[in-house]
Design a protein around this motif. Structure first.
Motif: not given
Length: 214
Positions: A46, A48-49, A133-137, A141, A143, A147
């Motif tokens: 994503n 962020a990563d 953007e709905q996951v932190e990782h 990962d 997640e 979810k």
């Protein structure tokens, strides 16, 4: 209940090649020399990563400027419509007829995801849409797949995932989903084959495979 979760880029849409072209063009304009390493390292991540990957591996590159230019080039390349993968509509229609619960789990941001789905008239096929953007990782990962299963109210071990990239396969497998690989730009090696229940060459073959579970 029968449940399935799809990746988007490289599975429903033939956008991985377009994305790679956009990255290479943006890199050439910004004189970023090692773009191939970035393409492979960030595939399936994503935003962020991806940003974190750039900060770690390419600290001299302005990632935000690169991302903006890449986004502009992608929009230009996709101006004539989304390149839908063969068999996508047939599979999604069949899943709807068979009353499967269907989710999307993509590392792409929500704005771009909804634009792609609306352009291809696919939005209504999905009961749940989970974006980067709905996951932190992000992927690899688990997640995002956990979810998606939670949103579908489906047990992960009874849910199928359809993926093409190593990061996506690792994510779904770590979440304990039953992973179907449909290779796009990356061919399955032994490590990937050990994480999936089957490798199918197209979405039409995925439909044939799933018919035994209907």
């Amino acid at each position: 209940m029968k449940a399935i979760v799809f990746d988007m880029d490289g599975i429903l849409f033939d956008t991985e090649r377009v994305g790679d072209q956009a990255w290479r063009q943006a890199a050439e304009e910004m004189q970023f020399a090692d773009i191939e390493a970035a393409i492979e390292g960030c595939r399936g991540l994503n935003r962020a990563d991806t940003c974190a990957f750039f900060e770690s591996h390419f600290p001299n590159v302005d990632y935000l400027a690169f991302h903006q230019r890449n986004h502009e080039i992608m929009a230009e390349l996709l101006a004539d419509g989304m390149p839908v993968k063969p068999g996508a509509y047939a599979l999604l229609d069949w899943l709807r007829e068979q009353e499967w619960r269907v989710a999307l789990a993509t590392s792409t941001g929500r704005e771009s995801t909804m634009h792609h789905l609306e352009s291809a008239k696919m939005t209504d096929y999905f009961d749940q849409i989970i974006t980067g953007e709905q996951v932190e990782h992000g992927k690899p990962d688990p997640e995002i797949y956990l979810k998606a299963c939670q949103a579908l109210e489906a047990a992960p071990e009874q849910t199928f995932a359809v993926e093409d990239s190593p990061n996506g396969i690792q994510s779904a497998a770590a979440a304990n989903l039953r992973v179907i690989m449909v290779p796009d730009l990356i061919r399955p090696n032994l490590e990937l084959r050990q994480k999936v229940i089957t490798v199918q060459s197209s979405l039409l073959e995925v439909k044939t495979f799933l018919e035994k579970f209907a």
